[in-house]
Design a protein around this motif. Sequence first.
Motif, mmCIF file in Angstrom:
data_model
loop_
_atom_site.group_PDB
_atom_site.id
_atom_site.type_symbol
_atom_site.label_atom_id
_atom_site.label_comp_id
_atom_site.label_asym_id
_atom_site.label_seq_id
_atom_site.Cartn_x
_atom_site.Cartn_y
_atom_site.Cartn_z
ATOM 1 N N ASP A 178 -20.588 70.020 57.485
ATOM 2 C CA ASP A 178 -20.820 68.688 56.916
ATOM 3 C C ASP A 178 -20.017 68.521 55.628
ATOM 4 O OD1 ASP A 178 -22.490 70.555 55.645
ATOM 5 O OD2 ASP A 178 -24.284 69.304 55.762
ATOM 6 N N HIS A 179 -19.879 69.597 54.861
ATOM 7 C CA HIS A 179 -19.029 69.537 53.667
ATOM 8 C C HIS A 179 -17.562 69.371 54.075
ATOM 9 C CE1 HIS A 179 -21.948 70.394 50.537
ATOM 10 N NE2 HIS A 179 -22.384 71.445 51.192
ATOM 11 N N VAL A 180 -17.124 70.140 55.053
ATOM 12 C CA VAL A 180 -15.727 70.075 55.501
ATOM 13 C C VAL A 180 -15.375 68.656 55.934
ATOM 14 C CG1 VAL A 180 -14.086 70.832 57.274
ATOM 15 C CG2 VAL A 180 -15.556 72.510 56.152
ATOM 16 N N ALA A 181 -16.220 68.052 56.751
ATOM 17 C CA ALA A 181 -15.941 66.700 57.245
ATOM 18 C C ALA A 181 -15.800 65.713 56.088
ATOM 19 C CB ALA A 181 -17.036 66.250 58.209
ATOM 20 N N ALA A 182 -16.701 65.790 55.122
ATOM 21 C CA ALA A 182 -16.647 64.861 53.989
ATOM 22 C C ALA A 182 -15.443 65.132 53.095
ATOM 23 C CB ALA A 182 -17.936 64.944 53.179
ATOM 24 N N MET A 183 -15.145 66.403 52.838
ATOM 25 C CA MET A 183 -14.008 66.738 51.958
ATOM 26 C C MET A 183 -12.687 66.309 52.602
ATOM 27 S SD MET A 183 -15.609 68.059 49.492
ATOM 28 C CE MET A 183 -17.149 67.375 50.026
ATOM 29 N N VAL A 184 -12.549 66.570 53.892
ATOM 30 C CA VAL A 184 -11.340 66.144 54.606
ATOM 31 C C VAL A 184 -11.266 64.621 54.595
ATOM 32 C CG1 VAL A 184 -10.229 66.067 56.882
ATOM 33 C CG2 VAL A 184 -11.131 68.231 56.013
ATOM 34 N N VAL A 195 -13.761 60.328 64.595
ATOM 35 C CA VAL A 195 -14.338 61.644 64.901
ATOM 36 C C VAL A 195 -15.207 62.119 63.736
ATOM 37 C CG1 VAL A 195 -13.768 64.075 65.324
ATOM 38 C CG2 VAL A 195 -12.513 62.275 66.511
ATOM 39 N N ILE A 196 -14.730 61.912 62.508
ATOM 40 C CA ILE A 196 -15.527 62.292 61.335
ATOM 41 C C ILE A 196 -16.833 61.504 61.318
ATOM 42 C CG2 ILE A 196 -15.630 62.181 58.808
ATOM 43 C CD1 ILE A 196 -12.604 62.833 58.813
ATOM 44 N N ALA A 254 -24.534 61.527 55.376
ATOM 45 C CA ALA A 254 -24.106 60.123 55.349
ATOM 46 C C ALA A 254 -22.691 59.994 54.804
ATOM 47 C CB ALA A 254 -25.078 59.291 54.520
ATOM 48 N N SER A 255 -22.286 60.919 53.927
ATOM 49 C CA SER A 255 -20.934 60.835 53.375
ATOM 50 C C SER A 255 -19.890 60.954 54.472
ATOM 51 C CB SER A 255 -20.717 61.889 52.288
ATOM 52 O OG SER A 255 -20.711 63.211 52.797
ATOM 53 N N ALA A 256 -20.081 61.870 55.397
ATOM 54 C CA ALA A 256 -19.130 62.010 56.510
ATOM 55 C C ALA A 256 -19.173 60.771 57.399
ATOM 56 C CB ALA A 256 -19.428 63.270 57.317
ATOM 57 N N LEU A 257 -20.364 60.286 57.694
ATOM 58 C CA LEU A 257 -20.501 59.107 58.550
ATOM 59 C C LEU A 257 -19.814 57.894 57.934
ATOM 60 C CD1 LEU A 257 -21.716 57.497 60.933
ATOM 61 C CD2 LEU A 257 -23.790 57.240 59.562
ATOM 62 N N ILE A 258 -20.129 57.583 56.704
ATOM 63 C CA ILE A 258 -19.614 56.367 56.078
ATOM 64 C C ILE A 258 -18.118 56.475 55.786
ATOM 65 C CG2 ILE A 258 -19.760 54.919 54.007
ATOM 66 C CD1 ILE A 258 -22.838 55.450 54.140
ATOM 67 N N LEU A 259 -17.672 57.608 55.247
ATOM 68 C CA LEU A 259 -16.239 57.758 54.995
ATOM 69 C C LEU A 259 -15.454 57.698 56.302
ATOM 70 C CD1 LEU A 259 -16.341 60.509 52.225
ATOM 71 C CD2 LEU A 259 -15.621 58.126 51.931
ATOM 72 N N GLY A 260 -15.997 58.308 57.351
ATOM 73 C CA GLY A 260 -15.334 58.246 58.654
ATOM 74 C C GLY A 260 -15.229 56.834 59.182
ATOM 75 N N VAL A 261 -16.287 56.063 59.034
ATOM 76 C CA VAL A 261 -16.273 54.662 59.476
ATOM 77 C C VAL A 261 -15.242 53.864 58.672
ATOM 78 C CG1 VAL A 261 -17.623 52.510 59.484
ATOM 79 C CG2 VAL A 261 -18.619 54.610 60.409
ATOM 80 N N LEU A 262 -15.192 54.085 57.367
ATOM 81 C CA LEU A 262 -14.227 53.370 56.525
ATOM 82 C C LEU A 262 -12.789 53.661 56.965
ATOM 83 C CD1 LEU A 262 -15.944 53.840 53.055
ATOM 84 C CD2 LEU A 262 -15.675 51.683 54.314
ATOM 85 N N ILE A 263 -12.526 54.919 57.317
ATOM 86 C CA ILE A 263 -11.183 55.291 57.785
ATOM 87 C C ILE A 263 -10.922 54.671 59.153
ATOM 88 C CG2 ILE A 263 -9.717 57.223 58.509
ATOM 89 C CD1 ILE A 263 -11.405 58.910 56.405
#
Length: 194
Positions: free
Chosen positions: A43-49, A181-182, A96-105
């Motif tokens: 979960d950290h990796v997904a958000a950091m990437v 994917v994120i 949620a950080s991975a979910l929301i950042l992924g959606v924004l991208i």
Amino acid sequence: MIRILSTAFALCLLAAAPALAHEGGGAGGGLVSGFLHPILGWDHVAAMVAVGLWGAFLGQPAIWQLPVVFPLVMVFGGILGIAGVPVPQVETGIAASALILGVLIALAAKPPLWMAWIVVGLFAIFHGHAHGTELPEATSAVTYSIGFVVGTGLMHLVGIGFGLLARWPEGRIAVRAGGGVIALAGLGFLTGTL
């Protein structure tokens, strides 16, 4: 080549499971433990990437500002964790950080830069708090902190590297797919934390 990179990226994130790096007994301390903490927690990796990826997607000056804002605010979250200041729903915030950042991208969102700082900074508090709550258990708080900042920075660089593909039309599609994917991984992490 872009399809191969996108497929490899997607498979890595889909194979991810929620991080257990900040649950239970905590890290053993030192530089290596701090370095491995953000890298071993998917979960950290997904958000950091995602932070690096979104910064690269947004272009200058976000490509370097977002990966700087994140660790600076993460330190604040870490201080809150060390001080024992409760932050509600830390695991949910990380997921949620991975979910929301992924959606924004995935949606190719390009908000004003100050809004991107706020989004990234808000999530950095959760990630920092998770790291900070383990610092007292670490053998050396200073070396542990250096380790997790370096590990976080490397994950940002991975995202930036992938995000640079957005310079080309096919690469832009790959980057947006990577964001999707994120987001899916984030949704998986989120349902595992509720």
